[in-house]
Design a protein around this motif. Sequence first.
Motif, PDB file in Angstrom:
ATOM      1  N   ARG A  92      44.288 -84.401 142.345  1.00 29.10           N
ATOM      2  CA  ARG A  92      42.830 -84.385 142.278  1.00 29.10           C
ATOM      3  C   ARG A  92      42.281 -83.649 143.493  1.00 29.10           C
ATOM      4  NH1 ARG A  92      42.191 -89.377 141.493  1.00 29.10           N
ATOM      5  NH2 ARG A  92      41.823 -90.037 143.643  1.00 29.10           N
ATOM      6  N   LEU A  93      41.431 -82.651 143.242  1.00 27.69           N
ATOM      7  CA  LEU A  93      40.860 -81.835 144.306  1.00 27.69           C
ATOM      8  C   LEU A  93      39.458 -82.333 144.658  1.00 27.69           C
ATOM      9  CD1 LEU A  93      41.912 -78.285 143.058  1.00 27.69           C
ATOM     10  CD2 LEU A  93      43.127 -79.804 144.612  1.00 27.69           C
ATOM     11  N   ALA A  94      39.152 -82.297 145.937  1.00 27.03           N
ATOM     12  CA  ALA A  94      37.837 -82.755 146.407  1.00 27.03           C
ATOM     13  C   ALA A  94      36.775 -81.703 146.113  1.00 27.03           C
ATOM     14  CB  ALA A  94      37.897 -83.038 147.906  1.00 27.03           C
ATOM     15  N   ASN A  95      35.574 -82.160 145.777  1.00 32.48           N
ATOM     16  CA  ASN A  95      34.447 -81.248 145.626  1.00 32.48           C
ATOM     17  C   ASN A  95      33.969 -80.783 146.995  1.00 32.48           C
ATOM     18  OD1 ASN A  95      34.349 -81.418 142.802  1.00 32.48           O
ATOM     19  ND2 ASN A  95      33.118 -83.287 142.885  1.00 32.48           N
ATOM     20  N   VAL A  96      33.476 -79.563 147.055  1.00 31.70           N
ATOM     21  CA  VAL A  96      32.959 -79.001 148.304  1.00 31.70           C
ATOM     22  C   VAL A  96      31.443 -78.909 148.170  1.00 31.70           C
ATOM     23  CG1 VAL A  96      33.070 -77.069 149.917  1.00 31.70           C
ATOM     24  CG2 VAL A  96      35.081 -77.690 148.572  1.00 31.70           C
ATOM     25  N   SER A  97      30.761 -79.817 148.816  1.00 34.37           N
ATOM     26  CA  SER A  97      29.309 -79.926 148.649  1.00 34.37           C
ATOM     27  C   SER A  97      28.558 -78.710 149.182  1.00 34.37           C
ATOM     28  CB  SER A  97      28.799 -81.195 149.340  1.00 34.37           C
ATOM     29  OG  SER A  97      29.141 -81.177 150.724  1.00 34.37           O
ATOM     30  N   GLN A  98      29.156 -77.948 150.118  1.00 35.16           N
ATOM     31  CA  GLN A  98      28.458 -76.806 150.696  1.00 35.16           C
ATOM     32  C   GLN A  98      28.384 -75.616 149.746  1.00 35.16           C
ATOM     33  OE1 GLN A  98      30.994 -78.406 152.025  1.00 35.16           O
ATOM     34  NE2 GLN A  98      30.659 -78.908 154.196  1.00 35.16           N
ATOM     35  N   LEU A  99      29.176 -75.636 148.677  1.00 30.88           N
ATOM     36  CA  LEU A  99      29.169 -74.520 147.738  1.00 30.88           C
ATOM     37  C   LEU A  99      27.942 -74.582 146.846  1.00 30.88           C
ATOM     38  CD1 LEU A  99      32.917 -74.391 146.617  1.00 30.88           C
ATOM     39  CD2 LEU A  99      31.758 -72.888 148.224  1.00 30.88           C
ATOM     40  N   PRO A 100      27.496 -73.418 146.353  1.00 35.27           N
ATOM     41  CA  PRO A 100      26.357 -73.418 145.424  1.00 35.27           C
ATOM     42  C   PRO A 100      26.770 -73.985 144.074  1.00 35.27           C
ATOM     43  CG  PRO A 100      27.256 -71.207 145.665  1.00 35.27           C
ATOM     44  CD  PRO A 100      27.955 -72.056 146.677  1.00 35.27           C
ATOM     45  N   ALA A 101      25.814 -74.570 143.361  1.00 34.45           N
ATOM     46  CA  ALA A 101      26.080 -75.085 142.023  1.00 34.45           C
ATOM     47  C   ALA A 101      26.442 -73.917 141.096  1.00 34.45           C
ATOM     48  CB  ALA A 101      24.853 -75.824 141.506  1.00 34.45           C
ATOM     49  N   PRO A 102      27.383 -74.089 140.148  1.00 36.55           N
ATOM     50  CA  PRO A 102      28.077 -75.344 139.807  1.00 36.55           C
ATOM     51  C   PRO A 102      29.419 -75.529 140.540  1.00 36.55           C
ATOM     52  CG  PRO A 102      28.577 -73.700 138.164  1.00 36.55           C
ATOM     53  CD  PRO A 102      27.674 -73.023 139.167  1.00 36.55           C
ATOM     54  N   LEU A 103      29.699 -74.688 141.558  1.00 37.14           N
ATOM     55  CA  LEU A 103      30.982 -74.772 142.243  1.00 37.14           C
ATOM     56  C   LEU A 103      31.107 -76.036 143.093  1.00 37.14           C
ATOM     57  CD1 LEU A 103      31.468 -71.083 143.454  1.00 37.14           C
ATOM     58  CD2 LEU A 103      32.501 -72.199 141.483  1.00 37.14           C
ATOM     59  N   ASN A 104      29.995 -76.694 143.375  1.00 36.68           N
ATOM     60  CA  ASN A 104      30.047 -77.870 144.241  1.00 36.68           C
ATOM     61  C   ASN A 104      30.401 -79.154 143.490  1.00 36.68           C
ATOM     62  OD1 ASN A 104      27.666 -77.918 142.816  1.00 36.68           O
ATOM     63  ND2 ASN A 104      26.462 -78.808 144.470  1.00 36.68           N
ATOM     64  N   LYS A 105      30.510 -79.097 142.164  1.00 41.81           N
ATOM     65  CA  LYS A 105      30.847 -80.288 141.380  1.00 41.81           C
ATOM     66  C   LYS A 105      31.817 -79.929 140.258  1.00 41.81           C
ATOM     67  CE  LYS A 105      26.542 -82.804 142.250  1.00 41.81           C
ATOM     68  NZ  LYS A 105      25.378 -83.482 141.643  1.00 41.81           N
ATOM     69  N   LEU A 106      32.963 -79.381 140.633  1.00 36.12           N
ATOM     70  CA  LEU A 106      33.956 -78.981 139.632  1.00 36.12           C
ATOM     71  C   LEU A 106      34.796 -80.159 139.145  1.00 36.12           C
ATOM     72  CD1 LEU A 106      35.224 -75.613 141.177  1.00 36.12           C
ATOM     73  CD2 LEU A 106      33.608 -75.939 139.295  1.00 36.12           C
ATOM     74  N   ASP A 107      35.026 -81.151 140.004  1.00 42.20           N
ATOM     75  CA  ASP A 107      35.842 -82.321 139.666  1.00 42.20           C
ATOM     76  C   ASP A 107      37.189 -81.898 139.053  1.00 42.20           C
ATOM     77  OD1 ASP A 107      33.893 -84.155 140.502  1.00 42.20           O
ATOM     78  OD2 ASP A 107      32.862 -84.020 138.567  1.00 42.20           O
ATOM     79  N   LEU A 108      37.878 -81.019 139.756  1.00 44.96           N
ATOM     80  CA  LEU A 108      39.128 -80.462 139.247  1.00 44.96           C
ATOM     81  C   LEU A 108      40.309 -81.387 139.503  1.00 44.96           C
ATOM     82  CD1 LEU A 108      38.990 -76.677 140.242  1.00 44.96           C
ATOM     83  CD2 LEU A 108      38.742 -77.662 137.965  1.00 44.96           C
ATOM     84  N   THR A 109      41.199 -81.475 138.526  1.00 45.32           N
ATOM     85  CA  THR A 109      42.493 -82.149 138.667  1.00 45.32           C
ATOM     86  C   THR A 109      43.563 -81.231 138.106  1.00 45.32           C
ATOM     87  OG1 THR A 109      41.546 -84.368 138.487  1.00 45.32           O
ATOM     88  CG2 THR A 109      43.904 -84.142 138.062  1.00 45.32           C
ATOM     89  N   LEU A 110      44.500 -80.838 138.938  1.00 43.17           N
ATOM     90  CA  LEU A 110      45.594 -79.971 138.508  1.00 43.17           C
ATOM     91  C   LEU A 110      46.707 -80.828 137.933  1.00 43.17           C
ATOM     92  CD1 LEU A 110      45.711 -77.582 141.605  1.00 43.17           C
ATOM     93  CD2 LEU A 110      44.407 -77.315 139.494  1.00 43.17           C
ATOM     94  N   ARG A 111      47.169 -80.503 136.728  1.00 42.09           N
ATOM     95  CA  ARG A 111      48.212 -81.280 136.062  1.00 42.09           C
ATOM     96  C   ARG A 111      49.362 -80.364 135.655  1.00 42.09           C
ATOM     97  NH1 ARG A 111      45.847 -86.193 134.848  1.00 42.09           N
ATOM     98  NH2 ARG A 111      43.553 -86.175 134.780  1.00 42.09           N
ATOM     99  N   GLU A 112      50.575 -80.816 135.932  1.00 46.08           N
ATOM    100  CA  GLU A 112      51.769 -80.049 135.578  1.00 46.08           C
ATOM    101  C   GLU A 112      52.850 -80.989 135.066  1.00 46.08           C
ATOM    102  OE1 GLU A 112      51.995 -76.892 135.394  1.00 46.08           O
ATOM    103  OE2 GLU A 112      50.176 -76.298 136.480  1.00 46.08           O
ATOM    104  N   GLN A 113      53.729 -80.462 134.210  1.00 41.76           N
ATOM    105  CA  GLN A 113      54.874 -81.206 133.686  1.00 41.76           C
ATOM    106  C   GLN A 113      56.125 -80.360 133.798  1.00 41.76           C
ATOM    107  OE1 GLN A 113      54.153 -82.440 129.635  1.00 41.76           O
ATOM    108  NE2 GLN A 113      53.255 -84.377 130.282  1.00 41.76           N
ATOM    109  N   SER A 114      57.247 -81.028 133.953  1.00 43.92           N
ATOM    110  CA  SER A 114      58.548 -80.363 133.971  1.00 43.92           C
ATOM    111  C   SER A 114      59.553 -81.258 133.268  1.00 43.92           C
ATOM    112  CB  SER A 114      59.005 -80.089 135.411  1.00 43.92           C
ATOM    113  OG  SER A 114      60.236 -79.384 135.423  1.00 43.92           O
ATOM    114  N   ALA A 115      60.322 -80.697 132.342  1.00 40.49           N
ATOM    115  CA  ALA A 115      61.274 -81.477 131.555  1.00 40.49           C
ATOM    116  C   ALA A 115      62.695 -81.003 131.811  1.00 40.49           C
ATOM    117  CB  ALA A 115      60.946 -81.384 130.066  1.00 40.49           C
TER     118      ALA A 115
END
Length: 271
Positions: free
Chosen positions: A165-188
Amino acid sequence: MKHAPQQGQAMIETVVILGVIVFLFLGVFYLGKFHDIQASTIQSARYAAWERTVHSQARVSDANVQNQARARLFTWNRNAFKSSDGLPNGSAWTEQSSVWYDHAGNRRLITRPDDVVIGTTTGSLPGVAAGTVSRTFEVFSATAGLSGGEALPRGGFVTGTAAVRLANVSQLPAPLNKLDLTLREQSAVVLDSWDANGPQQAALRSRSFTLAGPLAQLGSLLTPVEWALSWIEPSFDDLHIGQVCPDIVPADRLEGSAGLPTYHGGGACVH
């Protein structure tokens, strides 16, 4: 026809274009940071899957694998890896890559260890054919206790998952300041149930699928029979009922074996 004055038009266009350029620049700037974190996310999913191929859940839990991945892949570890490595919940990050900070260099994009979640799942091989073979082996493995052998590990398909889970950067202009990104990966990873950590385990896993195990239980009763047969045929001296020798190739199967000594048991053999 008289045109209306257009004073300040060039300045307005410049401000608008400059805003778009800054927006694109920041987007590309953070895209590179996110991609670098994603590379570590992929590594952590692979790490979890491979760890589960050599360590069972009972021996090394998902929590241990998660803590190790946090310490080894999401911080700068300048020391040699140890089995005790780990970064549990509530621990503070140590030194991290400078790339994983915001554009001002003040705020981490991964705020705390809790933002890195890693787990594993183990299941049967996909497909009808693979499932049939696995079930057949399980039937024979059920006799491991009777044969004195060792059952094959169940489940041949291990999946490692990682979510960061990546933190939002409040100093960025909208909508970059509230992306609420979570990077997900799988390996089998597909397990080899026959894989063993040495000759002894190879013998214990294979004897459940042969008559060696049941015959070994009767070894003391068959000793007089072996002795009696050796009077008729001396070769019966080399008969060891129930013995499994995984690293021994019979001399008559080797090219140029005429001068090789006869194997008389022992060594890598398991009774």
